[in-house]
Scaffold this motif. Structure first.
Motif, mmCIF file in Angstrom:
data_model
loop_
_atom_site.group_PDB
_atom_site.id
_atom_site.type_symbol
_atom_site.label_atom_id
_atom_site.label_comp_id
_atom_site.label_asym_id
_atom_site.label_seq_id
_atom_site.Cartn_x
_atom_site.Cartn_y
_atom_site.Cartn_z
ATOM 1 N N ASN A 152 75.659 8.225 70.535
ATOM 2 C CA ASN A 152 74.800 6.683 70.610
ATOM 3 C C ASN A 152 74.252 6.220 72.037
ATOM 4 O O ASN A 152 73.039 5.267 71.049
ATOM 5 C CB ASN A 152 75.036 6.559 68.677
ATOM 6 C CG ASN A 152 73.469 6.151 68.092
ATOM 7 O OD1 ASN A 152 72.761 7.541 68.534
ATOM 8 N ND2 ASN A 152 73.296 5.263 67.346
ATOM 9 N N SER A 153 74.330 6.578 72.616
ATOM 10 C CA SER A 153 73.809 5.549 73.831
ATOM 11 C C SER A 153 72.017 5.858 73.991
ATOM 12 O O SER A 153 71.184 5.296 74.186
ATOM 13 C CB SER A 153 74.332 4.879 74.679
ATOM 14 O OG SER A 153 75.564 5.206 74.736
ATOM 15 N N TRP A 154 71.750 7.223 73.581
ATOM 16 C CA TRP A 154 70.522 8.172 74.099
ATOM 17 C C TRP A 154 69.642 8.769 73.636
ATOM 18 O O TRP A 154 70.831 9.274 72.320
ATOM 19 C CB TRP A 154 70.174 8.610 75.261
ATOM 20 C CG TRP A 154 71.326 8.577 76.726
ATOM 21 C CD1 TRP A 154 72.484 8.520 76.835
ATOM 22 C CD2 TRP A 154 70.486 7.463 77.423
ATOM 23 N NE1 TRP A 154 72.838 7.533 77.957
ATOM 24 C CE2 TRP A 154 71.317 7.285 78.883
ATOM 25 C CE3 TRP A 154 69.155 6.812 77.307
ATOM 26 C CZ2 TRP A 154 71.221 5.840 79.558
ATOM 27 C CZ3 TRP A 154 68.846 6.007 78.257
ATOM 28 C CH2 TRP A 154 70.017 5.443 79.972
ATOM 29 N N LEU A 155 68.807 8.186 73.058
ATOM 30 C CA LEU A 155 67.822 9.955 72.100
ATOM 31 C C LEU A 155 67.620 10.299 72.842
ATOM 32 O O LEU A 155 66.543 10.509 74.518
ATOM 33 C CB LEU A 155 66.761 8.513 71.586
ATOM 34 C CG LEU A 155 65.817 9.650 70.624
ATOM 35 C CD1 LEU A 155 66.051 10.365 69.138
ATOM 36 C CD2 LEU A 155 64.663 8.237 70.069
ATOM 37 N N THR A 156 67.105 11.680 72.715
ATOM 38 C CA THR A 156 66.536 12.673 73.936
ATOM 39 C C THR A 156 65.639 13.193 73.242
ATOM 40 O O THR A 156 65.316 13.974 71.667
ATOM 41 C CB THR A 156 67.715 14.013 74.133
ATOM 42 O OG1 THR A 156 68.170 14.639 73.015
ATOM 43 C CG2 THR A 156 68.896 13.374 74.774
ATOM 44 N N VAL A 157 64.431 13.522 74.229
ATOM 45 C CA VAL A 157 62.882 14.068 73.747
ATOM 46 C C VAL A 157 62.485 14.759 74.672
ATOM 47 O O VAL A 157 62.415 14.610 75.682
ATOM 48 C CB VAL A 157 62.048 12.407 72.778
ATOM 49 C CG1 VAL A 157 62.629 12.724 71.820
ATOM 50 C CG2 VAL A 157 61.964 11.651 73.482
ATOM 51 N N PRO A 158 61.530 15.885 74.245
ATOM 52 C CA PRO A 158 60.974 16.840 75.204
ATOM 53 C C PRO A 158 60.289 15.723 76.203
ATOM 54 O O PRO A 158 59.574 15.051 75.808
ATOM 55 C CB PRO A 158 60.357 17.378 74.935
ATOM 56 C CG PRO A 158 61.196 18.140 73.203
ATOM 57 C CD PRO A 158 61.656 16.454 73.125
ATOM 58 N N ALA A 159 60.359 15.431 77.216
ATOM 59 C CA ALA A 159 59.368 15.281 78.865
ATOM 60 C C ALA A 159 57.818 15.618 78.221
ATOM 61 O O ALA A 159 57.695 16.393 77.826
ATOM 62 C CB ALA A 159 59.793 15.115 79.353
ATOM 63 N N ASN A 160 56.555 14.492 78.716
ATOM 64 C CA ASN A 160 55.577 14.868 78.503
ATOM 65 C C ASN A 160 54.714 14.401 79.690
ATOM 66 O O ASN A 160 55.040 13.286 79.799
ATOM 67 C CB ASN A 160 54.681 15.019 77.511
ATOM 68 C CG ASN A 160 54.136 13.632 77.055
ATOM 69 O OD1 ASN A 160 54.096 12.968 77.128
ATOM 70 N ND2 ASN A 160 55.521 12.819 75.790
ATOM 71 N N SER A 161 53.807 14.742 80.451
ATOM 72 C CA SER A 161 53.223 13.808 81.948
ATOM 73 C C SER A 161 52.434 12.860 81.180
ATOM 74 O O SER A 161 51.951 12.270 81.983
ATOM 75 C CB SER A 161 52.647 15.062 82.726
ATOM 76 O OG SER A 161 51.739 15.612 82.098
#
Length: 194
Positions: A152-161
């Motif tokens: 639970n150190s990171w939340l991952t989300v798709p990147a966007n420019s």
């Protein structure tokens, strides 16, 4: 782990071209309230760049160190602290409108270049339209990033420019979460287990 020379297809579990948003409980000073853009992620590990921690120096100081004439007068561009590894190594994360021999295509619209030639192009006013100049990087050994995500150190989300290039540096952490509808202020710093 190779940095910037792997163009191979990654498996579907790759976090390449994703943001890692640090969770409120992550107390490591290198990553507290950070957003990290993952440039490479494969079976050997991961490499990313923190894109919201500024350094107390500007691009002009790099030009001076490398004896590059700043004809475009862009020396006031801020530098970002990309992570705790190889702080002397520079990267330019940029839009896809220009590329060089050493450019890595991370996604269709986000490229990464780590060479003197991009700095020379910038100084002449011939660089990409959108860019971030970053010193250092974050690296994870095989399985390390996956373990940190499980903890639970990171939340991952798709990147966007848009978050990278059109959002103020200090606002990127929350902006990336907002993009997927998450209010980081409402997330507990402790993981729950049933």
């Amino acid at each position: 782990m190779s940095l910037l020379n792997s163009q191979s297809d990654l498996n579907s579990l790759s976090l390449r071209n994703h943001f890692l948003i640090s969770m409120p409980g992550l107390n490591d000073p290198n990553f507290s309230h950070s957003i990290t853009y993952i440039c490479e992620h494969n079976e050997d590990g991961a490499m990313g760049l923190v894109v919201n921690h500024t350094l107390p120096m500007k691009l002009g100081e790099i030009f001076d160190q490398l004896d590059i004439d700043d004809a475009a007068d862009i020396g006031e561009i801020e530098l970002l602290a990309g992570g705790p590894v190889q702080l002397e190594r520079g990267f330019v994360l940029h839009s896809n409108d220009k590329c060089w021999e050493s450019t890595l295509k991370v996604s269709d619209d986000i490229y990464l270049t780590a060479s003197r030639e991009i700095l020379e192009a910038l100084a002449k006013g011939e660089g990409p339209e959108n860019l971030l100049v970053i010193l250092g990087y974050a690296g994870w050994e095989k399985g390390q990033l996956e373990q940190e995500i499980a903890e639970n150190s990171w939340l991952t989300v798709p990147a966007n420019s848009h978050v990278l290039f059109n959002t103020e540096t200090a606002m990127r952490w929350q902006a990336a979460a907002d993009y997927v509808g998450i209010d980081l202020n409402l997330i507990s710093q402790f993981a729950g287990h049933a």
